[in-house]
Design a protein around this motif. Structure first.
Motif, PDB file in Angstrom:
ATOM      1  N   ALA A 109       0.883  -1.167  -0.029  1.00  0.00           N
ATOM      2  CA  ALA A 109       0.107   0.008   0.105  1.00  0.00           C
ATOM      3  C   ALA A 109       0.578   1.230   0.049  1.00  0.00           C
ATOM      4  O   ALA A 109       0.335   2.433  -0.568  1.00  0.00           O
ATOM      5  CB  ALA A 109      -1.003   0.147   1.194  1.00  0.00           C
ATOM      6  N   VAL A 110       2.079   1.166   0.572  1.00  0.00           N
ATOM      7  CA  VAL A 110       2.974   2.350   0.586  1.00  0.00           C
ATOM      8  C   VAL A 110       3.474   2.719  -0.762  1.00  0.00           C
ATOM      9  O   VAL A 110       4.160   2.008  -1.274  1.00  0.00           O
ATOM     10  CB  VAL A 110       4.116   2.007   1.834  1.00  0.00           C
ATOM     11  CG1 VAL A 110       5.084   3.393   1.825  1.00  0.00           C
ATOM     12  CG2 VAL A 110       3.423   1.873   2.924  1.00  0.00           C
ATOM     13  N   LYS A 111       3.217   3.794  -1.262  1.00  0.00           N
ATOM     14  CA  LYS A 111       3.621   4.396  -2.351  1.00  0.00           C
ATOM     15  C   LYS A 111       4.585   5.406  -2.403  1.00  0.00           C
ATOM     16  O   LYS A 111       5.300   5.730  -3.551  1.00  0.00           O
ATOM     17  CB  LYS A 111       2.598   4.943  -3.214  1.00  0.00           C
ATOM     18  CG  LYS A 111       1.240   4.121  -3.375  1.00  0.00           C
ATOM     19  CD  LYS A 111       1.379   3.032  -4.118  1.00  0.00           C
ATOM     20  CE  LYS A 111       0.260   2.043  -4.253  1.00  0.00           C
ATOM     21  NZ  LYS A 111       0.600   0.655  -4.639  1.00  0.00           N
ATOM     22  N   ASP A 112       4.934   5.832  -1.123  1.00  0.00           N
ATOM     23  CA  ASP A 112       6.058   7.026  -1.167  1.00  0.00           C
ATOM     24  C   ASP A 112       6.385   7.352   0.375  1.00  0.00           C
ATOM     25  O   ASP A 112       5.318   6.742   1.137  1.00  0.00           O
ATOM     26  CB  ASP A 112       5.504   8.260  -1.787  1.00  0.00           C
ATOM     27  CG  ASP A 112       6.510   9.217  -2.413  1.00  0.00           C
ATOM     28  OD1 ASP A 112       7.494   8.986  -1.896  1.00  0.00           O
ATOM     29  OD2 ASP A 112       6.189  10.087  -2.992  1.00  0.00           O
ATOM     30  N   PHE A 113       7.444   7.838   0.679  1.00  0.00           N
ATOM     31  CA  PHE A 113       7.833   8.029   1.958  1.00  0.00           C
ATOM     32  C   PHE A 113       8.513   9.418   2.087  1.00  0.00           C
ATOM     33  O   PHE A 113       9.750   9.764   1.372  1.00  0.00           O
ATOM     34  CB  PHE A 113       9.061   7.114   2.349  1.00  0.00           C
ATOM     35  CG  PHE A 113       9.497   6.901   3.675  1.00  0.00           C
ATOM     36  CD1 PHE A 113       9.235   5.830   4.433  1.00  0.00           C
ATOM     37  CD2 PHE A 113      10.118   7.956   4.272  1.00  0.00           C
ATOM     38  CE1 PHE A 113       9.424   5.867   5.791  1.00  0.00           C
ATOM     39  CE2 PHE A 113      10.438   7.861   5.541  1.00  0.00           C
ATOM     40  CZ  PHE A 113       9.973   6.761   6.441  1.00  0.00           C
ATOM     41  N   LEU A 114       7.710  10.347   2.780  1.00  0.00           N
ATOM     42  CA  LEU A 114       8.159  11.842   2.599  1.00  0.00           C
ATOM     43  C   LEU A 114       8.710  12.309   4.153  1.00  0.00           C
ATOM     44  O   LEU A 114       7.931  11.726   5.064  1.00  0.00           O
ATOM     45  CB  LEU A 114       6.970  12.627   2.078  1.00  0.00           C
ATOM     46  CG  LEU A 114       6.549  12.299   0.821  1.00  0.00           C
ATOM     47  CD1 LEU A 114       5.380  13.044   0.606  1.00  0.00           C
ATOM     48  CD2 LEU A 114       7.500  12.555  -0.203  1.00  0.00           C
ATOM     49  N   THR A 115       9.515  13.135   4.085  1.00  0.00           N
ATOM     50  CA  THR A 115      10.037  13.576   5.474  1.00  0.00           C
ATOM     51  C   THR A 115       9.456  15.010   5.913  1.00  0.00           C
ATOM     52  O   THR A 115       9.271  15.782   4.912  1.00  0.00           O
ATOM     53  CB  THR A 115      11.725  13.605   5.433  1.00  0.00           C
ATOM     54  OG1 THR A 115      11.984  14.785   4.555  1.00  0.00           O
ATOM     55  CG2 THR A 115      12.268  12.597   5.369  1.00  0.00           C
ATOM     56  N   LYS A 116       9.126  14.981   7.173  1.00  0.00           N
ATOM     57  CA  LYS A 116       8.511  16.153   7.985  1.00  0.00           C
ATOM     58  C   LYS A 116       9.674  17.247   7.798  1.00  0.00           C
ATOM     59  O   LYS A 116      10.669  16.828   7.796  1.00  0.00           O
ATOM     60  CB  LYS A 116       7.925  16.184   9.074  1.00  0.00           C
ATOM     61  CG  LYS A 116       6.853  14.981   9.222  1.00  0.00           C
ATOM     62  CD  LYS A 116       6.451  14.850  10.695  1.00  0.00           C
ATOM     63  CE  LYS A 116       5.128  13.930  10.826  1.00  0.00           C
ATOM     64  NZ  LYS A 116       4.758  13.707  12.338  1.00  0.00           N
ATOM     65  N   PRO A 117       9.254  18.651   7.656  1.00  0.00           N
ATOM     66  CA  PRO A 117       8.144  19.161   7.302  1.00  0.00           C
ATOM     67  C   PRO A 117       7.566  18.815   6.187  1.00  0.00           C
ATOM     68  O   PRO A 117       8.283  19.155   5.080  1.00  0.00           O
ATOM     69  CB  PRO A 117       8.182  20.378   7.951  1.00  0.00           C
ATOM     70  CG  PRO A 117       9.732  20.809   7.547  1.00  0.00           C
ATOM     71  CD  PRO A 117      10.376  19.698   7.744  1.00  0.00           C
ATOM     72  N   LEU A 118       6.158  18.688   6.027  1.00  0.00           N
ATOM     73  CA  LEU A 118       5.605  18.554   4.556  1.00  0.00           C
ATOM     74  C   LEU A 118       5.615  20.078   3.981  1.00  0.00           C
ATOM     75  O   LEU A 118       5.332  20.874   4.569  1.00  0.00           O
ATOM     76  CB  LEU A 118       4.267  17.954   4.879  1.00  0.00           C
ATOM     77  CG  LEU A 118       3.627  17.127   3.582  1.00  0.00           C
ATOM     78  CD1 LEU A 118       4.807  16.077   3.118  1.00  0.00           C
ATOM     79  CD2 LEU A 118       2.514  16.425   3.947  1.00  0.00           C
ATOM     80  N   THR A 119       5.852  19.807   2.639  1.00  0.00           N
ATOM     81  CA  THR A 119       5.604  21.362   1.944  1.00  0.00           C
ATOM     82  C   THR A 119       4.716  20.971   0.729  1.00  0.00           C
ATOM     83  O   THR A 119       4.667  19.590   0.275  1.00  0.00           O
ATOM     84  CB  THR A 119       7.116  21.605   1.431  1.00  0.00           C
ATOM     85  OG1 THR A 119       7.342  20.927   0.493  1.00  0.00           O
ATOM     86  CG2 THR A 119       7.889  22.021   2.512  1.00  0.00           C
ATOM     87  N   TYR A 120       4.276  21.810   0.244  1.00  0.00           N
ATOM     88  CA  TYR A 120       3.391  21.610  -0.968  1.00  0.00           C
ATOM     89  C   TYR A 120       4.020  20.818  -1.877  1.00  0.00           C
ATOM     90  O   TYR A 120       3.621  20.069  -2.895  1.00  0.00           O
ATOM     91  CB  TYR A 120       2.675  23.005  -1.476  1.00  0.00           C
ATOM     92  CG  TYR A 120       1.821  22.702  -2.864  1.00  0.00           C
ATOM     93  CD1 TYR A 120       0.738  21.823  -2.486  1.00  0.00           C
ATOM     94  CD2 TYR A 120       2.282  23.207  -4.052  1.00  0.00           C
ATOM     95  CE1 TYR A 120      -0.296  21.729  -3.487  1.00  0.00           C
ATOM     96  CE2 TYR A 120       1.461  22.739  -4.981  1.00  0.00           C
ATOM     97  CZ  TYR A 120       0.101  22.147  -4.758  1.00  0.00           C
ATOM     98  OH  TYR A 120      -0.513  21.933  -6.116  1.00  0.00           O
ATOM     99  N   ASP A 121       5.298  21.390  -2.262  1.00  0.00           N
ATOM    100  CA  ASP A 121       6.378  20.756  -3.356  1.00  0.00           C
ATOM    101  C   ASP A 121       6.193  19.355  -3.220  1.00  0.00           C
ATOM    102  O   ASP A 121       6.615  18.621  -4.059  1.00  0.00           O
ATOM    103  CB  ASP A 121       7.653  21.628  -3.440  1.00  0.00           C
ATOM    104  CG  ASP A 121       7.458  22.729  -4.128  1.00  0.00           C
ATOM    105  OD1 ASP A 121       6.528  23.230  -4.715  1.00  0.00           O
ATOM    106  OD2 ASP A 121       8.653  23.747  -3.923  1.00  0.00           O
ATOM    107  N   LYS A 122       6.539  18.753  -1.960  1.00  0.00           N
ATOM    108  CA  LYS A 122       6.816  17.699  -1.597  1.00  0.00           C
ATOM    109  C   LYS A 122       5.472  16.718  -2.154  1.00  0.00           C
ATOM    110  O   LYS A 122       5.493  15.593  -2.504  1.00  0.00           O
ATOM    111  CB  LYS A 122       7.041  17.336   0.018  1.00  0.00           C
ATOM    112  CG  LYS A 122       8.381  17.682   0.150  1.00  0.00           C
ATOM    113  CD  LYS A 122       8.706  17.231   1.564  1.00  0.00           C
ATOM    114  CE  LYS A 122      10.057  17.833   1.865  1.00  0.00           C
ATOM    115  NZ  LYS A 122      10.287  17.515   3.656  1.00  0.00           N
ATOM    116  N   ILE A 123       4.354  17.273  -1.937  1.00  0.00           N
ATOM    117  CA  ILE A 123       3.086  16.344  -2.048  1.00  0.00           C
ATOM    118  C   ILE A 123       2.235  16.622  -3.422  1.00  0.00           C
ATOM    119  O   ILE A 123       1.225  16.273  -3.591  1.00  0.00           O
ATOM    120  CB  ILE A 123       2.157  16.490  -0.815  1.00  0.00           C
ATOM    121  CG1 ILE A 123       1.949  17.941  -0.591  1.00  0.00           C
ATOM    122  CG2 ILE A 123       2.777  15.820   0.378  1.00  0.00           C
ATOM    123  CD1 ILE A 123       0.353  18.104   0.484  1.00  0.00           C
TER     124      ILE A 123
END
Length: 129
Positions: A109-123
């Motif tokens: 189910a995991v499609k991506d792994f992003l680090t905090k802090p989240l930014t609009y560019d990341k998502i």
């Protein structure tokens, strides 16, 4: 990285945020809805409540924190698999441990792994439609 973003839906209209930090949820909600007015974004600071919500609702995408006191993200993912709930999940974590990223690849189910802090560019590749 292990996640090329392949197979990640770009037409996620219903997004679920699961993070024990309600401030983080508010921030992520704001980032998503600021650029995408047509999104339904639901927030949960309790993974248990989030699982209850999934009994009646099927979001297109779940943004999931790993380190939560009540039930961690790994247990949440195991519950999803155990209940055959197939929803794309993106892990949003403050950890930079490569072992955590590797472990995440073991969940289909995991499609991506992003680090905090989240930014609009990341998502934006996840939520733009």
């Amino acid at each position: 990285e292990d996640f090329a973003g392949e197979g990640t839906k770009t037409d996620s209209k219903h997004i679920m945020l699961v993070d024990d930090d309600s401030l983080t949820n508010k921030l992520h909600h704001m980032i998503i809805t600021k650029h995408n007015k047509n999104k339904k974004v639901v927030q949960f600071d309790s993974p248990v409540n989030a699982l209850e919500y999934l009994n009646m609702n099927r979001p297109d995408l779940i943004l999931l924190d790993l380190n939560m006191p009540e039930m961690d993200g790994w247990a949440f993912l195991r519950r999803l698999e155990g209940q055959n709930i197939c929803i794309d999940v993106v892990i949003i974590s403050s950890t930079i441990d490569p072992a955590e990223r590797l472990k995440a690849t073991s969940f289909k189910a995991v499609k991506d792994f992003l680090t905090k802090p989240l930014t609009y560019d990341k998502i934006k590749h996840l939520v733009d439609s």
